[in-house]
Design a protein around this motif. Structure first.
Motif, PDB file in Angstrom:
ATOM      1  N   GLY A  33      38.103  24.491  43.952  1.00  0.00           N
ATOM      2  CA  GLY A  33      38.933  25.609  43.542  1.00  0.00           C
ATOM      3  C   GLY A  33      39.558  25.474  42.175  1.00  0.00           C
ATOM      4  O   GLY A  33      39.983  26.458  41.582  1.00  0.00           O
ATOM      5  N   THR A  34      39.672  24.230  41.670  1.00  0.00           N
ATOM      6  CA  THR A  34      40.268  24.048  40.346  1.00  0.00           C
ATOM      7  C   THR A  34      39.315  24.443  39.242  1.00  0.00           C
ATOM      8  O   THR A  34      39.731  24.665  38.112  1.00  0.00           O
ATOM      9  CB  THR A  34      40.694  22.584  40.157  1.00  0.00           C
ATOM     10  N   THR A  35      38.023  24.526  39.546  1.00  0.00           N
ATOM     11  CA  THR A  35      37.034  24.891  38.533  1.00  0.00           C
ATOM     12  C   THR A  35      36.380  26.237  38.822  1.00  0.00           C
ATOM     13  O   THR A  35      35.892  26.887  37.899  1.00  0.00           O
ATOM     14  CB  THR A  35      35.936  23.816  38.441  1.00  0.00           C
ATOM     15  N   LEU A  36      36.364  26.645  40.082  1.00  0.00           N
ATOM     16  CA  LEU A  36      35.744  27.916  40.450  1.00  0.00           C
ATOM     17  C   LEU A  36      36.634  29.071  40.011  1.00  0.00           C
ATOM     18  O   LEU A  36      37.800  29.151  40.388  1.00  0.00           O
ATOM     19  CB  LEU A  36      35.508  27.973  41.958  1.00  0.00           C
ATOM     20  N   LEU A  37      36.089  29.967  39.190  1.00  0.00           N
ATOM     21  CA  LEU A  37      36.853  31.091  38.676  1.00  0.00           C
ATOM     22  C   LEU A  37      36.305  32.396  39.237  1.00  0.00           C
ATOM     23  O   LEU A  37      35.121  32.523  39.538  1.00  0.00           O
ATOM     24  CB  LEU A  37      36.797  31.123  37.150  1.00  0.00           C
ATOM     25  N   GLY A  38      37.174  33.386  39.344  1.00  0.00           N
ATOM     26  CA  GLY A  38      36.767  34.696  39.836  1.00  0.00           C
ATOM     27  C   GLY A  38      37.558  35.799  39.170  1.00  0.00           C
ATOM     28  O   GLY A  38      38.569  35.544  38.506  1.00  0.00           O
ATOM     29  N   VAL A  39      37.094  37.029  39.351  1.00  0.00           N
ATOM     30  CA  VAL A  39      37.762  38.197  38.786  1.00  0.00           C
ATOM     31  C   VAL A  39      38.230  39.085  39.936  1.00  0.00           C
ATOM     32  O   VAL A  39      37.458  39.400  40.844  1.00  0.00           O
ATOM     33  CB  VAL A  39      36.822  38.985  37.854  1.00  0.00           C
ATOM     34  N   VAL A  40      39.490  39.492  39.891  1.00  0.00           N
ATOM     35  CA  VAL A  40      40.072  40.339  40.935  1.00  0.00           C
ATOM     36  C   VAL A  40      39.561  41.769  40.769  1.00  0.00           C
ATOM     37  O   VAL A  40      39.664  42.362  39.692  1.00  0.00           O
ATOM     38  CB  VAL A  40      41.612  40.318  40.861  1.00  0.00           C
ATOM     39  N   GLU A  41      39.000  42.326  41.838  1.00  0.00           N
ATOM     40  CA  GLU A  41      38.496  43.703  41.811  1.00  0.00           C
ATOM     41  C   GLU A  41      39.528  44.701  42.305  1.00  0.00           C
ATOM     42  O   GLU A  41      39.575  45.840  41.821  1.00  0.00           O
ATOM     43  CB  GLU A  41      37.217  43.809  42.637  1.00  0.00           C
ATOM     44  N   SER A  42      40.339  44.304  43.263  1.00  0.00           N
ATOM     45  CA  SER A  42      41.384  45.200  43.774  1.00  0.00           C
ATOM     46  C   SER A  42      42.418  44.370  44.518  1.00  0.00           C
ATOM     47  O   SER A  42      42.142  43.251  44.961  1.00  0.00           O
ATOM     48  CB  SER A  42      40.795  46.274  44.690  1.00  0.00           C
ATOM     49  N   VAL A  43      43.618  44.942  44.644  1.00  0.00           N
ATOM     50  CA  VAL A  43      44.739  44.254  45.292  1.00  0.00           C
ATOM     51  C   VAL A  43      45.364  45.186  46.317  1.00  0.00           C
ATOM     52  O   VAL A  43      45.603  46.366  46.037  1.00  0.00           O
ATOM     53  CB  VAL A  43      45.807  43.830  44.257  1.00  0.00           C
ATOM     54  N   GLY A  44      45.627  44.674  47.506  1.00  0.00           N
ATOM     55  CA  GLY A  44      46.235  45.468  48.554  1.00  0.00           C
ATOM     56  C   GLY A  44      47.615  45.971  48.177  1.00  0.00           C
ATOM     57  O   GLY A  44      48.430  45.222  47.644  1.00  0.00           O
ATOM     58  N   GLY A  45      47.873  47.253  48.412  1.00  0.00           N
ATOM     59  CA  GLY A  45      49.165  47.838  48.097  1.00  0.00           C
ATOM     60  C   GLY A  45      49.262  48.426  46.711  1.00  0.00           C
ATOM     61  O   GLY A  45      50.231  49.116  46.396  1.00  0.00           O
ATOM     62  N   HIS A  46      48.265  48.162  45.840  1.00  0.00           N
ATOM     63  CA  HIS A  46      48.261  48.731  44.498  1.00  0.00           C
ATOM     64  C   HIS A  46      47.413  49.994  44.492  1.00  0.00           C
ATOM     65  O   HIS A  46      46.313  50.022  45.058  1.00  0.00           O
ATOM     66  CB  HIS A  46      47.675  47.746  43.477  1.00  0.00           C
ATOM     67  N   SER A  47      47.876  51.030  43.842  1.00  0.00           N
ATOM     68  CA  SER A  47      47.108  52.267  43.731  1.00  0.00           C
ATOM     69  C   SER A  47      45.916  52.040  42.828  1.00  0.00           C
ATOM     70  O   SER A  47      46.048  51.495  41.735  1.00  0.00           O
ATOM     71  CB  SER A  47      47.992  53.376  43.165  1.00  0.00           C
ATOM     72  N   ASP A  48      44.736  52.422  43.283  1.00  0.00           N
ATOM     73  CA  ASP A  48      43.518  52.210  42.508  1.00  0.00           C
ATOM     74  C   ASP A  48      42.622  53.441  42.654  1.00  0.00           C
ATOM     75  O   ASP A  48      41.942  53.612  43.660  1.00  0.00           O
ATOM     76  CB  ASP A  48      42.792  50.961  43.005  1.00  0.00           C
ATOM     77  N   SER A  49      42.620  54.301  41.643  1.00  0.00           N
ATOM     78  CA  SER A  49      41.842  55.537  41.706  1.00  0.00           C
ATOM     79  C   SER A  49      40.346  55.253  41.772  1.00  0.00           C
ATOM     80  O   SER A  49      39.597  55.957  42.449  1.00  0.00           O
ATOM     81  CB  SER A  49      42.156  56.424  40.499  1.00  0.00           C
ATOM     82  N   GLU A  50      39.875  54.193  41.059  1.00  0.00           N
ATOM     83  CA  GLU A  50      38.449  53.876  41.068  1.00  0.00           C
ATOM     84  C   GLU A  50      38.002  53.454  42.460  1.00  0.00           C
ATOM     85  O   GLU A  50      36.912  53.792  42.909  1.00  0.00           O
ATOM     86  CB  GLU A  50      38.149  52.767  40.058  1.00  0.00           C
ATOM     87  N   LEU A  54      35.157  55.320  44.939  1.00  0.00           N
ATOM     88  CA  LEU A  54      34.007  54.618  45.509  1.00  0.00           C
ATOM     89  C   LEU A  54      34.047  54.602  47.027  1.00  0.00           C
ATOM     90  O   LEU A  54      33.070  54.212  47.668  1.00  0.00           O
ATOM     91  CB  LEU A  54      33.963  53.172  44.978  1.00  0.00           C
ATOM     92  N   GLY A  55      35.168  55.011  47.610  1.00  0.00           N
ATOM     93  CA  GLY A  55      35.290  55.028  49.063  1.00  0.00           C
ATOM     94  C   GLY A  55      35.436  53.649  49.666  1.00  0.00           C
ATOM     95  O   GLY A  55      35.141  53.440  50.846  1.00  0.00           O
ATOM     96  N   THR A  56      35.929  52.675  48.885  1.00  0.00           N
ATOM     97  CA  THR A  56      36.110  51.319  49.384  1.00  0.00           C
ATOM     98  C   THR A  56      37.293  51.259  50.328  1.00  0.00           C
ATOM     99  O   THR A  56      38.337  51.872  50.086  1.00  0.00           O
ATOM    100  CB  THR A  56      36.344  50.342  48.212  1.00  0.00           C
ATOM    101  N   GLU A  57      37.142  50.516  51.397  1.00  0.00           N
ATOM    102  CA  GLU A  57      38.223  50.387  52.376  1.00  0.00           C
ATOM    103  C   GLU A  57      39.427  49.724  51.736  1.00  0.00           C
ATOM    104  O   GLU A  57      39.314  48.646  51.134  1.00  0.00           O
ATOM    105  CB  GLU A  57      37.742  49.568  53.572  1.00  0.00           C
ATOM    106  N   PRO A  58      40.621  50.339  51.827  1.00  0.00           N
ATOM    107  CA  PRO A  58      41.813  49.752  51.206  1.00  0.00           C
ATOM    108  C   PRO A  58      42.205  48.436  51.864  1.00  0.00           C
ATOM    109  O   PRO A  58      41.978  48.222  53.063  1.00  0.00           O
ATOM    110  CB  PRO A  58      42.887  50.824  51.411  1.00  0.00           C
ATOM    111  N   LEU A  59      42.811  47.551  51.067  1.00  0.00           N
ATOM    112  CA  LEU A  59      43.240  46.246  51.560  1.00  0.00           C
ATOM    113  C   LEU A  59      44.690  46.308  52.005  1.00  0.00           C
ATOM    114  O   LEU A  59      45.482  47.100  51.502  1.00  0.00           O
ATOM    115  CB  LEU A  59      43.098  45.194  50.459  1.00  0.00           C
ATOM    116  N   GLU A  60      45.053  45.439  52.932  1.00  0.00           N
ATOM    117  CA  GLU A  60      46.458  45.326  53.311  1.00  0.00           C
ATOM    118  C   GLU A  60      47.215  44.546  52.248  1.00  0.00           C
ATOM    119  O   GLU A  60      46.623  43.807  51.450  1.00  0.00           O
ATOM    120  CB  GLU A  60      46.580  44.624  54.665  1.00  0.00           C
ATOM    121  N   LYS A  61      48.529  44.719  52.211  1.00  0.00           N
ATOM    122  CA  LYS A  61      49.347  44.014  51.228  1.00  0.00           C
ATOM    123  C   LYS A  61      49.195  42.504  51.402  1.00  0.00           C
ATOM    124  O   LYS A  61      49.082  41.995  52.511  1.00  0.00           O
ATOM    125  CB  LYS A  61      50.818  44.406  51.370  1.00  0.00           C
ATOM    126  N   GLY A  62      49.175  41.812  50.272  1.00  0.00           N
ATOM    127  CA  GLY A  62      49.028  40.359  50.311  1.00  0.00           C
ATOM    128  C   GLY A  62      47.593  39.894  50.254  1.00  0.00           C
ATOM    129  O   GLY A  62      47.324  38.691  50.265  1.00  0.00           O
TER     130      GLY A  62
END
Length: 307
Positions: A33-50, A54-62
């Protein structure tokens, strides 16, 4: 004097806004985990029009949806508490506040400088702290970037490339709007899903990828699959979301098609240095004083995390 309730509220806000969409993160508590990097696509509880489009299932907070660099089965849902932010993309005129006081004084971004950690594809050599202004993108049209066409400014939603491939017998073809499932990148140094090709990478071409290919030299092979090397990229099918126009007349009547050939677009270069993301490929001209003994590095470099 602030009460314990205020402190708990502030802490709750800090946790809720600890991670944002497009953050580069790692997971220290996990193996590698100290070397593996990733990019956040979406966060639960944040408004995301995109995400809604796309009809992606919303995430729960946290929870956060993360695409890990060079890993299969992306994206993956992760606990925000286990993520450590390595880098956060900032654009001009973004509204910001201190992470230690998210409800305090705010301001807007007036200038952005990006420092990138690079790894050369040929040798694996790493160079840290390279100013992104010194990098040249292999694919100037990529999702999230901006381009101009006929007085219109738009944001790139999707971008494919026409890929020029040379085979062992010397034959050369151009595969239109190449798809990684049919023109398969080989080796460890494959790009991310949005930019899987770069000059020099080896690919496996299936009959599906070559059936409509344009042959620039030689003849189509009789047996499949065939392996070859990418020798060039040409912008292909590009999906745009048009934002603004310099015309004063009825803009809806003159809006270009959302789908357009990339060769007809002009990338907006004014802020291009701030668009670099984890996994992007580019060309880097090594400074003269560092070129001694570095001839093997005259190849595309893959971007690491930036700051």
């Amino acid at each position: 004097m602030a009460g314990s309730g205020d402190n708990e509220a502030d802490e709750s806000v800090r946790k809720e806004f600890a991670v944002f969409r497009e953050d580069v993160v790692r997971c220290p508590g996990r193996e590698g985990g100290t070397t593996l990097l990733g990019v956040v696509e979406s966060v639960g509880g944040h408004s995301d029009s995109e995400e809604e489009e796309l009809g992606t299932e919303p995430l729960e907070k946290g929870k956060a949806r993360v695409s890990w660099y060079k890993k299969l089965l992306n994206p993956q849902v992760e606990d925000v508490r286990e993520l450590e932010v390595v880098d956060r993309a900032m654009l001009h005129h973004d509204i910001v506040a201190k992470s230690s006081d998210p409800l305090g004084q705010s301001g807007f971004v007036t200038s952005v400088d990006v420092l990138c950690d690079l790894r050369f594809c040929a040798s694996g050599r790493e160079v840290k702290g390279v100013n992104s202004r010194n990098l040249v993108p292999l694919q100037p049209l990529k999702p999230g970037g901006f381009a101009v066409y006929g007085g219109w400014l738009g944001k790139v939603e999707e971008a494919l490339d026409h890929v020029v491939v040379r085979f062992a017998d010397g034959s050369v073809c151009r595969v239109s709007n190449a798809d990684p499932e049919t023109l398969v990148p080989l080796g460890e140094d494959v790009g991310n899903e949005e930019s899987p090709y770069f000059p020099g990478i080896r690919v496996r071409a299936t009959s599906r990828s070559l059936v409509h290919a344009r042959w620039l030299h030689g003849n189509p092979p009789r047996k499949f699959p065939q392996e070859g090397a990418v020798v060039g990229l040409v912008p292909g099918r590009t999906v745009m979301r048009w934002i603004a126009s310099s015309h004063h007349e009825d803009i809806d009547a003159h809006q270009p098609s959302d789908i357009i050939e990339g060769t007809k677009l002009t990338p907006l270069s004014a802020f291009m240095h701030s668009w670099w993301q984890l996994g992007d490929y580019g060309l880097y001209d090594i400074p003269t004083q560092a070129k001694s003994g570095a001839a093997e590095d005259a190849s595309p470099a893959a971007g690491g995390d930036s700051a």
